[in-house]
Design a protein around this motif. Structure first.
Motif, PDB file in Angstrom:
ATOM      1  N   LEU A 233       0.710  -1.270   0.054  1.00 26.10           N
ATOM      2  CA  LEU A 233      -0.064   0.004   0.191  1.00 26.10           C
ATOM      3  C   LEU A 233       0.844   1.252   0.112  1.00 26.10           C
ATOM      4  O   LEU A 233       0.187   2.371  -0.148  1.00 26.10           O
ATOM      5  N   ASP A 234       2.087   1.226   0.180  1.00 28.52           N
ATOM      6  CA  ASP A 234       3.011   2.295   0.273  1.00 28.52           C
ATOM      7  C   ASP A 234       3.573   2.422  -1.093  1.00 28.52           C
ATOM      8  O   ASP A 234       4.558   2.053  -1.521  1.00 28.52           O
ATOM      9  N   ALA A 235       2.817   3.236  -1.917  1.00 28.16           N
ATOM     10  CA  ALA A 235       2.933   3.365  -3.118  1.00 28.16           C
ATOM     11  C   ALA A 235       4.502   4.211  -3.535  1.00 28.16           C
ATOM     12  O   ALA A 235       5.165   3.841  -4.583  1.00 28.16           O
ATOM     13  N   ALA A 236       4.903   4.861  -2.651  1.00 35.72           N
ATOM     14  CA  ALA A 236       6.465   5.549  -2.888  1.00 35.72           C
ATOM     15  C   ALA A 236       7.510   4.506  -2.604  1.00 35.72           C
ATOM     16  O   ALA A 236       8.570   4.806  -3.364  1.00 35.72           O
ATOM     17  N   ASN A 237       7.385   3.399  -2.117  1.00 33.07           N
ATOM     18  CA  ASN A 237       8.215   2.515  -1.712  1.00 33.07           C
ATOM     19  C   ASN A 237       7.901   1.030  -2.084  1.00 33.07           C
ATOM     20  O   ASN A 237       8.594   0.101  -1.873  1.00 33.07           O
ATOM     21  N   ARG A 238       6.796   0.943  -2.960  1.00 32.26           N
ATOM     22  CA  ARG A 238       6.236  -0.126  -3.532  1.00 32.26           C
ATOM     23  C   ARG A 238       7.305  -1.020  -4.180  1.00 32.26           C
ATOM     24  O   ARG A 238       7.390  -2.516  -4.258  1.00 32.26           O
ATOM     25  N   ASP A 239       8.309  -0.477  -4.873  1.00 32.34           N
ATOM     26  CA  ASP A 239       9.220  -1.074  -5.933  1.00 32.34           C
ATOM     27  C   ASP A 239      10.347  -1.423  -5.209  1.00 32.34           C
ATOM     28  O   ASP A 239      11.459  -1.751  -5.748  1.00 32.34           O
ATOM     29  N   GLN A 250       8.547  -0.563   5.707  1.00 33.66           N
ATOM     30  CA  GLN A 250       7.287  -1.228   6.292  1.00 33.66           C
ATOM     31  C   GLN A 250       7.106  -0.622   7.560  1.00 33.66           C
ATOM     32  O   GLN A 250       5.822  -0.331   7.907  1.00 33.66           O
ATOM     33  N   ILE A 251       8.111  -0.276   8.357  1.00 30.28           N
ATOM     34  CA  ILE A 251       7.776   0.034   9.766  1.00 30.28           C
ATOM     35  C   ILE A 251       7.503   1.482   9.784  1.00 30.28           C
ATOM     36  O   ILE A 251       6.404   2.055  10.640  1.00 30.28           O
ATOM     37  N   LYS A 252       8.084   2.360   9.085  1.00 31.93           N
ATOM     38  CA  LYS A 252       7.634   3.675   8.886  1.00 31.93           C
ATOM     39  C   LYS A 252       6.121   3.883   8.371  1.00 31.93           C
ATOM     40  O   LYS A 252       5.361   4.663   8.833  1.00 31.93           O
ATOM     41  N   TYR A 253       5.956   3.215   7.267  1.00 34.28           N
ATOM     42  CA  TYR A 253       4.385   3.161   6.607  1.00 34.28           C
ATOM     43  C   TYR A 253       3.457   2.781   8.098  1.00 34.28           C
ATOM     44  O   TYR A 253       2.307   3.337   8.184  1.00 34.28           O
ATOM     45  N   ALA A 254       3.713   1.687   8.801  1.00 33.50           N
ATOM     46  CA  ALA A 254       2.856   1.165   9.858  1.00 33.50           C
ATOM     47  C   ALA A 254       2.958   2.443  10.924  1.00 33.50           C
ATOM     48  O   ALA A 254       1.646   2.618  11.318  1.00 33.50           O
ATOM     49  N   ALA A 255       3.920   2.964  11.099  1.00 33.05           N
ATOM     50  CA  ALA A 255       3.899   3.892  12.201  1.00 33.05           C
ATOM     51  C   ALA A 255       3.061   5.259  11.790  1.00 33.05           C
ATOM     52  O   ALA A 255       2.253   5.741  12.657  1.00 33.05           O
ATOM     53  N   ASP A 256       3.016   5.696  10.550  1.00 34.72           N
ATOM     54  CA  ASP A 256       2.485   6.860  10.184  1.00 34.72           C
ATOM     55  C   ASP A 256       0.720   6.546   9.897  1.00 34.72           C
ATOM     56  O   ASP A 256       0.124   7.250   9.937  1.00 34.72           O
ATOM     57  N   HIS A 257       0.418   5.250   9.635  1.00 36.01           N
ATOM     58  CA  HIS A 257      -0.842   4.883   9.141  1.00 36.01           C
ATOM     59  C   HIS A 257      -1.801   4.344  10.223  1.00 36.01           C
ATOM     60  O   HIS A 257      -2.932   4.031  10.181  1.00 36.01           O
ATOM     61  N   LEU A 258      -1.174   3.381  11.028  1.00 32.71           N
ATOM     62  CA  LEU A 258      -1.894   2.736  12.062  1.00 32.71           C
ATOM     63  C   LEU A 258      -2.064   3.534  13.291  1.00 32.71           C
ATOM     64  O   LEU A 258      -1.241   4.350  13.881  1.00 32.71           O
ATOM     65  N   THR A 259      -3.323   3.541  13.800  1.00 30.47           N
ATOM     66  CA  THR A 259      -3.648   4.317  15.027  1.00 30.47           C
ATOM     67  C   THR A 259      -3.719   3.487  16.312  1.00 30.47           C
ATOM     68  O   THR A 259      -3.687   4.265  17.473  1.00 30.47           O
TER      69      THR A 259
END
Length: 399
Positions: A233-239, A250-259
């Motif tokens: 789901l992280d379009a900027a880092n999907r590749d 993955q960790i940064k995306y989870a930290a920013d998007h999970l509440t």
């Protein structure tokens, strides 16, 4: 291909096995009694945490897990395996005969009907060829498989097994969800179209599985799915495909998007420990920074620190930790059995293509050093014993 998704989802988190002052309702106790043992210990796996418990002279052992609401456990004795389900407050007695675990086991004071279900009912995958289908049809067929599995679950007498029905429904959902995660790679392989890229509808469907439910952090399948979804789901880092940068992303995306704090901590713990389990502790400063900022639970931190310390023991120049393994004849070996010799350890699995490609070269290496004081030891990480036995029996392997 049936095992292909394991390349993404083979390694999983460890939760809640440290010391805890929580009430007895958060403690799972399993009293084990083995008649005519075929090994000196039993091994219980919870998430990816391995508990090796020596049997006493009467063939008895005790496992306690604290701070655990619900747990899927796998118990090994010799070459046999038994799946178990337990919940906080259970004080169960498991007895069986060595060499006939599945045929003789008896479980009292625990979730016996759930355990019977887990050992008798398998989730059936779609055939490999279905990866060639267009996504909407593939999704529909996968949904039918999920419905079939849920039908069998609800037909069983499991209403008195605590929260098992709810947990198992979620486990079934995310087990089949793994096949959705693998669809793009599977589609490319089965069609030969390496330029294939899923459209936005695919990613939107993946996103529907990312729910923040604290009760689901007890499920390996949930954690594995959501961890990989954080990458998709992280379009900027999907590749990004290199393991370490992908893990950090993955960790940064989870930290920013999970509440939800519990889900966020559990998932980041899972992602980080998965990396350390597989790749060690070299050059992981950024990973450590992220971990200790977002994971505050002392029990989880203790598990992570213990993992890092075990990896430190395996650095070049350190004394190797001992380990146990069972060969095709059921004989148990430890590293100490090879004291005084060099030991070359080759980790492999029947579903690992690169492992199979290396085998002819390993044979050449063994022949080259056949007169030297060296042991070539092949350690399988297979979970399907029959596949392992078939491969070992083929004659293609040594060591």
């Amino acid at each position: 291909m049936k095992r292909l998704y394991l390349l993404v989802f083979s390694l999983i988190m460890i939760v809640g096995c440290g010391e805890s002052k929580k009430p007895a309702s958060d403690i799972i106790k399993l009293n084990i009694s083995v008649e005519s043992p075929v090994a000196e210990a039993v091994v219980v796996v919870h998430h990816n945490d391995i508990h090796e418990i020596a049997l006493d002279q009467d063939g008895r052992a005790v496992l306690e897990l604290s701070g655990v609401d619900a747990a899927y456990l796998t118990l090994y004795h010799g070459r046999e395996m038994l799946k178990l389900y337990a919940e906080g407050g259970d004080n169960a007695v498991l007895s069986f005969k060595g060499g006939d675990m599945l045929g003789s086991y008896d479980l009292e004071g625990g979730k016996s009907a759930a355990t019977k279900y887990l050992n008798n009912v398998k989730l059936l995958p779609l055939p490999d060829e279905d990866y060639a289908l267009q996504f909407e049809e593939y999704k529909s067929r996968l949904a039918d498989k999920e419905k079939d599995a849920l039908r069998l679950l609800k037909a069983g007498d499991l209403s008195e097994e605590g929260e098992f029905l709810t947990m198992e429904e979620a486990r079934i959902r995310y087990s089949y969800g793994a096949a959705l995660i693998m669809y793009p790679v599977g589609h490319m392989i089965m069609t030969g179209d390496m330029s294939y890229a899923p459209d936005q509808a695919y990613y939107d469907h993946i996103a529907t599985y990312v729910v923040e439910d604290e009760s689901l952090v007890n499920l390996d399948e949930y954690l594995m799915f959501v961890a990989e979804a954080m990458h998709m789901l992280d379009a900027a880092n999907r590749d990004v495909t290199a393991i370490y940068p992908k893990t950090v992303a993955q960790i940064k995306y989870a930290a920013d998007h999970l509440t939800n704090a519990v889900v966020k901590e559990s998932l980041i713990h899972h992602i980080t420990t998965t990396y350390v389990d597989n790749f060690g502790v070299k050059d992981i400063d950024e990973l450590n920074n992220l971990y200790y900022v977002y994971v505050k639970d002392p029990a989880l931190q203790a598990i992570y620190q213990a993992k890092c310390e075990r990896w430190d023991l395996s650095r070049p120049g350190r004394v190797s930790p001992n380990f146990r393994a069972v060969d095709i004849e059921g004989k148990e070996w430890t590293l100490l059995d090879f004291r005084g010799k060099y030991v070359y350890v080759d980790m492999w699995a029947t579903w690992c293509g690169p492992c199979k490609q290396e085998m002819p070269y390993l044979k050449q290496l063994e022949k080259q050093f056949e007169d030297a004081s060296i042991v070539f030891l092949g350690l399988s990480v297979d979970r399907d014993k029959s596949k392992w036995e078939e491969m070992v029996g083929s004659g293609d392997l040594t060591g």
